[in-house]
Design a protein around this motif. Structure first.
Motif, PDB file in Angstrom:
ATOM      1  N   CYS A   1      11.854   6.625   0.746  1.00  0.00           N
ATOM      2  CA  CYS A   1      10.662   7.355   0.313  1.00  0.00           C
ATOM      3  C   CYS A   1       9.695   6.496  -0.488  1.00  0.00           C
ATOM      4  O   CYS A   1       8.776   7.014  -1.127  1.00  0.00           O
ATOM      5  CB  CYS A   1      11.051   8.598  -0.470  1.00  0.00           C
TER       6      CYS A   1
ATOM      7  N   GLY B   1       1.354   5.364  -0.153  1.00  0.00           N
ATOM      8  CA  GLY B   1       0.725   6.677  -0.017  1.00  0.00           C
ATOM      9  C   GLY B   1       1.400   7.662  -0.956  1.00  0.00           C
ATOM     10  O   GLY B   1       2.605   7.592  -1.161  1.00  0.00           O
TER      11      GLY B   1
ATOM     12  N   ASN C   1      19.021   4.821  -5.799  1.00  0.00           N
ATOM     13  CA  ASN C   1      19.201   5.860  -4.784  1.00  0.00           C
ATOM     14  C   ASN C   1      20.252   6.859  -5.231  1.00  0.00           C
ATOM     15  O   ASN C   1      20.172   8.029  -4.934  1.00  0.00           O
ATOM     16  CB  ASN C   1      19.703   5.260  -3.467  1.00  0.00           C
TER      17      ASN C   1
ATOM     18  N   GLU D   1       0.853  -1.186   0.000  1.00  0.00           N
ATOM     19  CA  GLU D   1       0.000   0.000   0.000  1.00  0.00           C
ATOM     20  C   GLU D   1       0.884   1.228   0.000  1.00  0.00           C
ATOM     21  O   GLU D   1       1.703   1.405   0.899  1.00  0.00           O
ATOM     22  CB  GLU D   1      -0.845   0.001   1.275  1.00  0.00           C
TER      23      GLU D   1
ATOM     24  N   ILE E   1      -1.954   5.136   6.411  1.00  0.00           N
ATOM     25  CA  ILE E   1      -1.680   3.721   6.089  1.00  0.00           C
ATOM     26  C   ILE E   1      -1.048   3.016   7.289  1.00  0.00           C
ATOM     27  O   ILE E   1      -1.490   1.946   7.707  1.00  0.00           O
ATOM     28  CB  ILE E   1      -0.741   3.611   4.863  1.00  0.00           C
ATOM     29  N   HIS E   2      -0.037   3.633   7.868  1.00  0.00           N
ATOM     30  CA  HIS E   2       0.704   2.914   8.907  1.00  0.00           C
ATOM     31  C   HIS E   2      -0.032   2.881  10.242  1.00  0.00           C
ATOM     32  O   HIS E   2       0.109   1.915  10.995  1.00  0.00           O
ATOM     33  CB  HIS E   2       2.123   3.467   9.029  1.00  0.00           C
TER      34      HIS E   2
ATOM     35  N   GLU F   1       7.083   5.645   9.258  1.00  0.00           N
ATOM     36  CA  GLU F   1       6.686   4.294   9.673  1.00  0.00           C
ATOM     37  C   GLU F   1       7.415   3.892  10.955  1.00  0.00           C
ATOM     38  O   GLU F   1       6.822   3.348  11.888  1.00  0.00           O
ATOM     39  CB  GLU F   1       6.997   3.271   8.567  1.00  0.00           C
TER      40      GLU F   1
ATOM     41  N   GLY G   1       8.987   8.387   4.195  1.00  0.00           N
ATOM     42  CA  GLY G   1       7.950   7.421   4.561  1.00  0.00           C
ATOM     43  C   GLY G   1       8.479   6.396   5.550  1.00  0.00           C
ATOM     44  O   GLY G   1       7.799   6.020   6.509  1.00  0.00           O
ATOM     45  N   ALA G   2       9.710   5.951   5.327  1.00  0.00           N
ATOM     46  CA  ALA G   2      10.290   4.934   6.197  1.00  0.00           C
ATOM     47  C   ALA G   2      10.449   5.495   7.611  1.00  0.00           C
ATOM     48  O   ALA G   2      10.218   4.795   8.602  1.00  0.00           O
ATOM     49  CB  ALA G   2      11.631   4.483   5.651  1.00  0.00           C
TER      50      ALA G   2
ATOM     51  N   SER H   1      10.992   1.101  -3.410  1.00  0.00           N
ATOM     52  CA  SER H   1      10.810  -0.351  -3.436  1.00  0.00           C
ATOM     53  C   SER H   1       9.331  -0.687  -3.258  1.00  0.00           C
ATOM     54  O   SER H   1       8.800  -1.581  -3.932  1.00  0.00           O
ATOM     55  CB  SER H   1      11.617  -1.015  -2.324  1.00  0.00           C
ATOM     56  N   LEU H   2       8.712   0.044  -2.380  1.00  0.00           N
ATOM     57  CA  LEU H   2       7.296  -0.179  -2.154  1.00  0.00           C
ATOM     58  C   LEU H   2       6.498   0.089  -3.437  1.00  0.00           C
ATOM     59  O   LEU H   2       5.533  -0.621  -3.747  1.00  0.00           O
ATOM     60  CB  LEU H   2       6.831   0.750  -1.029  1.00  0.00           C
TER      61      LEU H   2
ATOM     62  N   PHE I   1       2.533   9.459  -4.461  1.00  0.00           N
ATOM     63  CA  PHE I   1       2.915   8.945  -5.783  1.00  0.00           C
ATOM     64  C   PHE I   1       1.793   9.097  -6.810  1.00  0.00           C
ATOM     65  O   PHE I   1       1.654   8.257  -7.692  1.00  0.00           O
ATOM     66  CB  PHE I   1       3.314   7.467  -5.708  1.00  0.00           C
TER      67      PHE I   1
HETATM   68  N1  LIG Z   1       4.795   6.559   0.188  1.00  0.00           N
HETATM   69  C1  LIG Z   1       4.764   5.613   1.139  1.00  0.00           C
HETATM   70  N2  LIG Z   1       3.592   5.050   1.519  1.00  0.00           N
HETATM   71  C2  LIG Z   1       3.538   4.117   2.481  1.00  0.00           C
HETATM   72  N3  LIG Z   1       4.626   3.643   3.106  1.00  0.00           N
HETATM   73  C3  LIG Z   1       5.823   4.146   2.796  1.00  0.00           C
HETATM   74  C4  LIG Z   1       5.955   5.145   1.772  1.00  0.00           C
HETATM   75  N4  LIG Z   1       7.261   5.455   1.640  1.00  0.00           N
HETATM   76  C5  LIG Z   1       7.927   4.650   2.516  1.00  0.00           C
HETATM   77  N5  LIG Z   1       7.071   3.880   3.222  1.00  0.00           N
HETATM   78  C6  LIG Z   1       7.426   2.885   4.259  1.00  0.00           C
HETATM   79  O1  LIG Z   1       8.832   2.843   4.375  1.00  0.00           O
HETATM   80  C7  LIG Z   1       9.327   1.535   4.052  1.00  0.00           C
HETATM   81  C8  LIG Z   1      10.619   1.655   3.285  1.00  0.00           C
HETATM   82  O2  LIG Z   1      10.375   2.226   2.012  1.00  0.00           O
HETATM   83  P1  LIG Z   1      11.093   1.706   0.691  1.00  0.00           P
HETATM   84  O3  LIG Z   1      10.072   1.517  -0.340  1.00  0.00           O
HETATM   85  O4  LIG Z   1      11.941   0.535   1.014  1.00  0.00           O
HETATM   86  O5  LIG Z   1      11.990   2.958   0.357  1.00  0.00           O
HETATM   87  P2  LIG Z   1      13.111   3.103  -0.767  1.00  0.00           P
HETATM   88  O6  LIG Z   1      13.071   1.904  -1.630  1.00  0.00           O
HETATM   89  O7  LIG Z   1      12.727   4.365  -1.489  1.00  0.00           O
HETATM   90  O8  LIG Z   1      14.393   3.268  -0.037  1.00  0.00           O
HETATM   91  C9  LIG Z   1       8.230   0.889   3.253  1.00  0.00           C
HETATM   92  O9  LIG Z   1       8.233  -0.498   3.388  1.00  0.00           O
HETATM   93  C10 LIG Z   1       6.975   1.501   3.851  1.00  0.00           C
HETATM   94  O10 LIG Z   1       6.568   0.783   4.965  1.00  0.00           O
END
Ligand SMILES: Nc1ncnc2c1ncn2[C@@H]1O[C@H](COP(=O)(O)OP(=O)(O)O)[C@@H](O)[C@H]1O
Ligand SMILES: [Mg+2]
Length: 510
Positions: A292, A253, A390, A251, A425-426, A455, A451-452, A295-296, A255
């Motif tokens: 941010c 948020g 990154n 899920e 979401i979280h 969370e 986002g991380a 990966s999600l 984007f």
């Molecule tokens: N836009 C978002 N919406 C919801 N959760 C997010 C978001 N951005 C980050 N997170 C949370 O932070 C965690 C790490 O994000 P990730 O996708 O691994 O970041 P990146 O790949 O950009 O370094 C995700 O698993 C999620 O729980």
């Protein structure tokens, strides 16, 4: 019956004077199938050899020729010829045989390390290049001495096609007759075979037999069992991680820009798009600040499009044997192709295809990168690539050129409305209801957070609430947020630099 294209290709190699064919596989059963299909049609005798059994005529080798030209008393089908277990003896023996045949040597490559065996092998190969016999070597991890590698052609055995998988399922059902009830409609069988794609035949048989015997039934529930098992099998292979679409609950948020684009792009996979001569979307690159949601986002795309997700493990591409990385990549891609339509996720692509990794390893990753670019350009299968990065400065500029990816998105730190979504979401996920939280206040307090980081603050606040035996609330969460020093502060310069580079060049993901 029309011959399978692999069989045809193999026949062409044999008839075009290739004295040595190397097949890199552990699936001897499929080598066997390939050789018998090819030879039945070409009227060639087949011998097989292993160090344990010696040389023997294959049990299903065709009959012709045999009786007329060569018939030592002990040479019955399926029975080893005397004194042929030692590689050198075997090679001398077949050098004396004067008719067209295929000699299938199982796990032979290691024996070529012996210079005498290698020399004898060359002499046999040389003779065979004139009389059209062939040596077929199977096994894995072939590193052949250069003087032999010169005479060799490699044959890629493809993963089983749907018809072969169907055959394997039918075999299992037949062998379990009376013990299991089959409750599958023709469509269900189609779904089951699709779920099996990407596995070898022996894996297929094991999984299906297990699924059937487990509860005495083979039905639609078993499709999920097969998918689970496949996830494990693919993982054990080591190059790809598999996330079936059924278990993907990502899920994301914010984007909005990316989500909108995905909406349009999805149309590109439809038959209508083909009718207008529009190509299927190739893939996207998502560049941005760590934590941010890049990966999600990859997981979310698979979820939104309801496609299986395959994540390429970049570290494992660089196998310990130098020069294997492009082969590994090819294997991974072949696997993905059998599972298309699917999403191939290359996380932190700068680590596998990056410029920094290209120097210390003798151009290995350059070569891999070149291979990747060509593949990306020419791939016809419905594989949508989602790459993330990154560190923009480590990405080869060729990859950023227009036309490589359909779009390059930049992900910045989330703005207020996105932080609102992310908090939502979280907090909802923690199952306490979000009424206890003043989202507006939290949104303001979390400015500059990824986002991380948001969370993590939510999780820590909930730990504390559990520990202190009270429910989490705004105050607790605000304290956690205040305690956190976000990356946007500790790595301010890096982030500003990335922004400056990316903002004007790429589309923003929101
Ligand atoms: N836009 C978002 N919406 C919801 N959760 C997010 C978001 N951005 C980050 N997170 C949370 O932070 C965690 C790490 O994000 P990730 O996708 O691994 O970041 P990146 O790949 O950009 O370094 C995700 O698993 C999620 O729980
Ligand atoms: Mg990531």
């Amino acid at each position: 019956m029309a011959l399978n294209p692999s069989v045809q290709h193999f026949q062409t190699l044999i008839t075009s004077f290739h004295p040595v064919v190397v097949i890199d596989t552990v699936e001897e059963e499929r080598v066997q199938g390939l050789i018998s299909a090819a030879c039945a049609d070409m009227q060639m005798t087949v011998f097989e050899w292993s160090i344990a059994q010696g040389l023997m005529r294959s049990p299903d080798s065709p009959d012709h020729r045999w009786q007329n030209e060569y018939s030592p008393p002990s040479a019955k089908r399926g029975q080893a010829l005397p004194q042929t277990t030692e590689p050198l003896d075997m090679l001398r023996h077949i050098q004396d045989l004067s008719f067209k045949a295929i000699y299938w040597l199982k796990d032979f490559a290691p024996h070529l390390k012996d210079p005498v065996v290698a020399r004898q092998f060359r002499e046999v190969a040389d003779q065979f290049s004139r009389n059209r016999s062939s040596l077929v070597i199977s096994g894995t991890g072939h590193s052949l001495p250069p003087e032999i590698a010169h005479d060799v052609v490699y044959f890629d055995i493809k993963l089983p096609q749907p018809e072969e998988l169907y055959g394997a399922v039918a075999d299992v059902v037949r062998s379990l007759k009376g013990r299991v009830k089959v409750e599958l409609s023709p469509e269900d069988i189609h779904t089951l075979v699709k779920a099996l794609q990407g596995m070898t035949l022996s894996q297929t048989r094991k999984v299906v037999a297990y699924a059937a015997l487990h509860d005495g039934k083979l039905n639609t529930d078993d499709v999920n069992r097969v998918l689970e098992r496949k996830a494990r099998v693919i993982h054990e292979e080591g190059l790809l991680d598999y996330f079936p679409s059924e278990t993907n609950l990502a899920e994301l948020g914010g984007f909005e820009g990316l989500k909108r684009w995905l909406g349009y792009a999805k149309v590109g996979f439809t038959p209508q798009a083909r009718r207008y001569n529009l190509p299927a979307p190739k893939g996207i690159l998502i560049v941005g600040i760590q934590g941010c949601g890049k990966s999600l986002a990859a997981k979310t795309i698979a979820r939104q499009w309801n496609l299986p997700l395959l994540k390429l493990d970049a570290g494992r591409l660089y196998d310990k044997y130098i020069g294997e990385s492009d082969k590994n990549f090819r294997r991974a891609v072949t696997m993905a192709e059998t599972m298309s339509p699917c999403i191939l996720w290359m996380d932190e692509i700068e680590k596998s295809m990056g410029q920094t990794s290209g120097e210390g390893d003798g151009g290995l990753s350059r070569r891999l990168f070149g291979y990747f670019l060509t593949w990306l350009q020419e791939k016809s299968q419905e594989i949508f690539v989602v790459a993330t990065a990154n560190d923009l400065s480590a990405i080869p500029p060729e990859l950023l050129r227009k036309g490589r990816f359909d779009e390059i998105f930049f992900v910045d730190l989330p703005e207020a409305d996105e932080r609102h979504d992310i908090l939502n979401i979280h907090l909802s996920r923690r199952q306490q209801g979000i009424d206890a939280f003043d989202l507006d206040e939290l949104v303001i307090a979390s400015e500059g957070f990824s986002g991380a980081e948001i969370e993590q603050a939510v999780i820590t606040a909930h730990y504390r609430a559990l520990y202190e035996n009270r429910s989490a609330n705004t105050t607790l969460l605000l304290e956690e947020i205040k305690r956190t020093v976000p990356l946007s502060v500790t790595r301010r310069e890096d982030i500003q630099q990335l922004r400056a580079m990316a903002r004007e060049r790429f589309v923003t993901a929101r």
